[in-house]
Design an enzyme around this catalytic site. Structure first.
Site, short mmCIF file in Angstrom:
data_model
loop_
_atom_site.label_atom_id
_atom_site.label_comp_id
_atom_site.label_asym_id
_atom_site.label_seq_id
_atom_site.Cartn_x
_atom_site.Cartn_y
_atom_site.Cartn_z
N TYR A 30 0.85 -1.20 0.00
CA TYR A 30 0.00 0.00 0.00
C TYR A 30 0.89 1.25 0.00
O TYR A 30 0.64 2.22 -0.72
CB TYR A 30 -0.94 -0.01 1.21
CG TYR A 30 -1.66 1.30 1.44
CD1 TYR A 30 -2.59 1.77 0.51
CD2 TYR A 30 -1.40 2.09 2.55
CE1 TYR A 30 -3.24 2.98 0.70
CE2 TYR A 30 -2.05 3.30 2.76
CZ TYR A 30 -2.96 3.74 1.83
OH TYR A 30 -3.59 4.95 2.01
N SER A 112 -2.81 14.14 7.62
CA SER A 112 -3.89 13.83 6.66
C SER A 112 -5.22 13.68 7.40
O SER A 112 -5.26 13.19 8.52
CB SER A 112 -3.54 12.53 5.93
OG SER A 112 -4.69 11.97 5.35
N GLN A 133 -4.03 18.62 6.34
CA GLN A 133 -4.49 18.43 4.95
C GLN A 133 -5.94 17.97 4.96
O GLN A 133 -6.29 16.96 5.56
CB GLN A 133 -3.62 17.38 4.24
CG GLN A 133 -4.12 16.98 2.87
CD GLN A 133 -4.93 15.69 2.89
OE1 GLN A 133 -4.55 14.75 3.59
NE2 GLN A 133 -6.04 15.64 2.17
N ARG A 170 -5.13 0.94 -8.14
CA ARG A 170 -3.88 0.39 -7.61
C ARG A 170 -3.93 -1.13 -7.55
O ARG A 170 -4.50 -1.70 -6.63
CB ARG A 170 -3.61 0.97 -6.23
CG ARG A 170 -3.66 2.50 -6.24
CD ARG A 170 -3.11 3.15 -5.02
NE ARG A 170 -3.30 4.58 -5.12
CZ ARG A 170 -3.81 5.35 -4.16
NH1 ARG A 170 -4.16 4.81 -3.01
NH2 ARG A 170 -3.96 6.64 -4.34
N LYS A 257 -2.70 21.33 -2.79
CA LYS A 257 -1.74 20.27 -3.13
C LYS A 257 -2.25 19.47 -4.31
O LYS A 257 -3.42 19.09 -4.33
CB LYS A 257 -1.59 19.36 -1.90
CG LYS A 257 -0.74 18.14 -2.09
CD LYS A 257 -0.47 17.49 -0.74
CE LYS A 257 0.38 16.25 -0.85
NZ LYS A 257 -0.37 15.05 -1.18
N HIS A 281 0.88 13.08 -6.24
CA HIS A 281 0.47 12.13 -5.21
C HIS A 281 1.44 10.93 -5.19
O HIS A 281 1.03 9.79 -4.97
CB HIS A 281 -0.96 11.67 -5.48
CG HIS A 281 -1.77 11.44 -4.24
ND1 HIS A 281 -2.62 12.37 -3.71
CD2 HIS A 281 -1.88 10.37 -3.41
CE1 HIS A 281 -3.21 11.89 -2.63
NE2 HIS A 281 -2.77 10.68 -2.42
C1 LIG Z 1 0.59 5.46 1.35
C2 LIG Z 1 0.31 6.87 0.95
C3 LIG Z 1 -0.83 7.50 1.42
C4 LIG Z 1 -1.08 8.84 1.07
N1 LIG Z 1 -2.17 9.49 1.61
C5 LIG Z 1 -2.34 10.80 1.37
C6 LIG Z 1 -3.38 11.53 2.04
O1 LIG Z 1 -4.12 11.00 2.85
N2 LIG Z 1 -3.50 12.85 1.73
C7 LIG Z 1 -2.66 13.48 0.86
O2 LIG Z 1 -2.80 14.69 0.64
N3 LIG Z 1 -1.69 12.81 0.23
C8 LIG Z 1 -1.49 11.50 0.49
N4 LIG Z 1 -0.45 10.85 -0.11
C9 LIG Z 1 0.47 11.58 -1.01
C10 LIG Z 1 1.61 12.21 -0.23
O3 LIG Z 1 1.17 13.28 0.54
C11 LIG Z 1 2.69 12.74 -1.18
O4 LIG Z 1 2.11 13.55 -2.14
C12 LIG Z 1 3.49 11.62 -1.84
O5 LIG Z 1 3.76 10.57 -0.95
C13 LIG Z 1 4.80 12.19 -2.36
O6 LIG Z 1 5.53 11.25 -3.05
P1 LIG Z 1 6.71 10.39 -2.38
O7 LIG Z 1 6.03 9.32 -1.57
O8 LIG Z 1 7.42 9.86 -3.56
O9 LIG Z 1 7.53 11.31 -1.51
C14 LIG Z 1 -0.18 9.52 0.23
C15 LIG Z 1 0.96 8.87 -0.24
C16 LIG Z 1 1.22 7.57 0.13
C17 LIG Z 1 2.49 6.92 -0.36
#
Ligand SMILES: Cc1cc2nc3c(=O)[nH]c(=O)nc-3n(C[C@H](O)[C@H](O)[C@H](O)COP(=O)(O)O)c2cc1C
Length: 382
Positions: A30, A112, A133, A170, A257, A281
């Site tokens: 995940y 989050s 967020q 996914r 974002k 994301h």
């Molecule tokens: C497992 C997972 C859950 C995420 N959940 C959220 C979320 O709840 N809210 C959000 O704004 N972004 C979420 N994101 C995106 C992250 O905030 C971020 O944009 C992203 O992880 C950046 O890329 P990186 O993992 O390569 O650093 C999530 C990312 C991952 C990997």
């Protein structure tokens, strides 16, 4: 906060490898996966790696200072912890572990809406210095209440998410039966028995729950009903009316974002938004999209003097932070890197991973002979 690095894990790759062993497979996948065929996930890395810096060894140099001013606060370094949902499922108590470490290191932590700690608990840990967020809820009353709670908790910056108008596709999560919230299939339960640390920590900290959302949920909801409720609650697609209404209610700094197009950036500026986190994301939503560094470079060139341009997606260490900043970002965030750290090292993971990033980033600044973070664009190879 003192820099402390466990010498067995001097890179995010080491942390990821260790996290893969320590976390149940469904939780690791995940965290680790992108969407569809992982094209965008990989492109985030390969495009970032193409960015090169030029060192100027004979220039006048005193020392490198990594401190960075953002929205009236001077942080120790130009990076923070991106919002991640369901953190407690990946590693028990991880939002609190990361928020504590971020606060101690004077970097921002973004909570989050759909993670496993509450606005109030994180505000306590960070003495009112965290960011929140917001996933836009369909119900106006819930939205207003979340914003009121964030304001009363002293939240510094509100981040609204633009890039999840629909859930990402996914394959790993589909194969693992991982929905929101996770279903505990027999396969997943058996998997947990092979991960004793994760299981013990889960027993200590209790079953992960959506703490911020708890007040809006009926008590004793079974997992299937909770899933349906979360789907309905977050069916609120973001649009300009919704941003305008939040702008009116939220008196603090407001960031969007996930914006990557010039058109959306112009709309955000017209609505009085203070900053953008250019992000895809982490490659989890649009496999056919651009890598994050490409639109960020363009939006920074065009709009930097009107709005703060920040970025995430694909950064895994100090050289990447420097690449993003040299390309025009004014701040950066990372999601997976910090979660790998906690998955690998539990409660030491936050401090270790932030220390690693700080040390690596400092080294790059010293190596290219850059004294101030805002001077990094001078070192970009064009
Ligand atoms: C497992 C997972 C859950 C995420 N959940 C959220 C979320 O709840 N809210 C959000 O704004 N972004 C979420 N994101 C995106 C992250 O905030 C971020 O944009 C992203 O992880 C950046 O890329 P990186 O993992 O390569 O650093 C999530 C990312 C991952 C990997």
């Amino acid at each position: 906060m003192e820099i402390t690095i466990n010498p067995k894990y001097p890179s995010v790759t080491d942390l990821r490898n260790r996290a893969m062993v320590k976390m149940p497979k469904f939780a690791f996948e995940y965290l680790d996966g992108g969407c569809n065929e992982d094209i965008n996930l990989d492109k985030n890395r390969t495009d970032l790696q193409k960015v090169e810096l030029m060192p100027y060894y004979l220039s006048k140099f005193d020392k490198s200072d990594t401190r960075t001013e953002l929205f009236g606060h001077t942080y120790d370094a130009p990076f923070g912890i991106a919002p991640v949902g369901l953190q407690g499922l990946m590693w028990p108590n991880s939002p609190e572990i990361l928020a504590k470490a971020a606060f101690a290191h004077n970097i921002p932590f973004i909570l989050s809406t759909v993670t496993t700690s509450s606005i109030e608990r994180i505000a306590e840990i960070t003495e009112g210095n965290s960011w929140f967020q917001l996933y836009h809820p369909a119900d106006e009353k819930i939205k207003r209440d979340l914003l009121d709670r964030a304001a009363s908790a002293g939240t510094n910056v509100l981040v609204i998410l633009a890039d999840v108008p629909t859930f990402g596709f996914r394959p790993r999560d589909i194969r693992n039966g991982l929905a929101m919230p996770p279903k505990m299939s027999l396969k997943n339960i058996l998997e947990v028995f092979t991960k004793p640390d994760w299981a013990i920590q889960t027993l200590i900290h209790g079953k992960p729950a959506f703490k911020t959302m708890e007040p809006y949920m009926p008590k004793d909801l079974n997992m299937a009903k909770l899933g349906e409720l979360m789907d309905v609650t977050f069916s609120g697609r973001l649009n300009t009316d919704r941003i305008a209404s939040i702008r009116e209610q939220w008196k603090g700094k407001l960031v969007i974002k996930g914006v990557v197009s010039e058109e959306d950036a112009e709309k955000a500026i017209a609505l009085g938004v203070d900053g953008l986190i250019v992000s895809n994301h982490g490659g989890r939503q649009l496999d056919a999209g651009q890598s994050s560094i490409v639109p960020m470079t363009h939006l920074a060139e065009k709009f930097k003097n009107q709005i703060k341009i920040m970025m995430d997606s694909g950064l895994r260490g100090g050289p990447d932070i420097a690449r993003a900043m040299a390309s025009g970002a004014e701040f950066t965030f990372m999601g997976r890197s910090f979660m790998y750290g906690v998955g690998a090292l539990g409660k030491e993971g936050g401090n270790h991973t932030i220390s690693l990033m700080k040390r690596e980033f400092q080294q790059v600044m010293e190596q290219v002979c850059c004294e101030k973070v805002e001077d990094l664009p001078r070192f970009l190879v064009k």
